[in-house]
Motif scaffolding. Structure first.
Motif, mmCIF file in Angstrom:
data_model
loop_
_atom_site.group_PDB
_atom_site.id
_atom_site.type_symbol
_atom_site.label_atom_id
_atom_site.label_comp_id
_atom_site.label_asym_id
_atom_site.label_seq_id
_atom_site.Cartn_x
_atom_site.Cartn_y
_atom_site.Cartn_z
ATOM 1 N N VAL A 34 7.136 18.952 25.738
ATOM 2 C CA VAL A 34 7.552 18.979 27.139
ATOM 3 C C VAL A 34 7.531 17.540 27.644
ATOM 4 N N VAL A 35 8.601 17.149 28.295
ATOM 5 C CA VAL A 35 8.663 15.853 28.975
ATOM 6 C C VAL A 35 8.867 16.177 30.452
ATOM 7 N N THR A 36 7.922 15.751 31.287
ATOM 8 C CA THR A 36 8.015 16.074 32.704
ATOM 9 C C THR A 36 7.604 14.907 33.578
ATOM 10 N N LEU A 48 2.840 22.204 36.864
ATOM 11 C CA LEU A 48 3.621 22.744 35.753
ATOM 12 C C LEU A 48 2.799 22.730 34.473
ATOM 13 N N ILE A 49 2.191 21.610 34.180
ATOM 14 C CA ILE A 49 1.421 21.488 32.944
ATOM 15 C C ILE A 49 0.233 22.440 32.953
ATOM 16 N N VAL A 61 1.792 22.529 21.794
ATOM 17 C CA VAL A 61 2.970 21.842 22.337
ATOM 18 C C VAL A 61 2.509 20.611 23.132
ATOM 19 N N PRO A 62 2.845 19.413 22.663
ATOM 20 C CA PRO A 62 2.440 18.205 23.395
ATOM 21 C C PRO A 62 3.269 18.002 24.660
ATOM 22 N N MET A 75 -3.539 11.733 33.987
ATOM 23 C CA MET A 75 -3.150 12.127 32.639
ATOM 24 C C MET A 75 -4.206 13.026 32.010
ATOM 25 N N ARG A 76 -5.451 12.685 32.205
ATOM 26 C CA ARG A 76 -6.538 13.490 31.633
ATOM 27 C C ARG A 76 -6.514 14.894 32.219
ATOM 28 N N ASP A 77 -6.372 14.990 33.528
ATOM 29 C CA ASP A 77 -6.328 16.292 34.183
ATOM 30 C C ASP A 77 -5.131 17.113 33.726
ATOM 31 N N ALA A 78 -4.046 16.436 33.447
ATOM 32 C CA ALA A 78 -2.835 17.133 33.020
ATOM 33 C C ALA A 78 -2.873 17.496 31.540
ATOM 34 N N LYS A 79 -3.820 16.963 30.811
ATOM 35 C CA LYS A 79 -3.909 17.179 29.368
ATOM 36 C C LYS A 79 -2.609 16.765 28.675
ATOM 37 N N ALA A 80 -2.132 15.600 29.067
ATOM 38 C CA ALA A 80 -0.904 15.068 28.488
ATOM 39 C C ALA A 80 -1.210 14.319 27.201
ATOM 40 N N ALA A 81 -0.331 14.450 26.233
ATOM 41 C CA ALA A 81 -0.480 13.731 24.967
ATOM 42 C C ALA A 81 -0.088 12.274 25.123
ATOM 43 N N ALA A 82 0.799 12.004 26.088
ATOM 44 C CA ALA A 82 1.251 10.637 26.333
ATOM 45 C C ALA A 82 1.657 10.506 27.792
#
Length: 102
Positions: A34-36, A48-49, A61-62, A75-82
């Motif tokens: 997912v790119v958001t 969304l995340i 799914v990253p 980013m940490r709260d969103a659990k984003a890979a990047a």
């Protein structure tokens, strides 16, 4: 720009008009990433995340977060890979997607 960069590099993409549409699209289609953006009307990228992460289809799914914010907690709260800071280049996006899919 993200869609053009990804399709130009040979990736299949699905486009959503906002966070709610992105969520609906992500849970009914087999996706690899997912790119958001963070700032979107209605459901923002963080919401969304979080909602996507609560759904079973999100397992493994990253997520790549496109943002103007520099707060690492976002980013940490969103659990984003990047996280890619806007404005970004096509190369930055393709490097990030390549890394998270490896």
């Amino acid at each position: 720009m993200a869609t053009l960069a990804l399709t130009g590099a040979g990736y299949n993409t699905l486009i959503a008009i906002d966070g709610a549409d992105g969520y609906a699209t992500a849970i009914v289609n087999p996706i690899r990433a997912v790119v958001t953006a963070v700032n979107m009307p209605g459901m923002n990228g963080i919401e969304l995340i979080r909602k996507f992460r609560a759904h079973p289809s999100s397992a493994g799914v990253p997520v790549i977060l496109l943002t103007m914010e520099t707060d690492k907690a976002t980013m940490r709260d969103a659990k984003a890979a990047a996280r890619i800071t806007k404005p970004f280049t096509e190369g930055q996006l393709l490097t990030a997607i390549s890394k998270v899919l490896a």
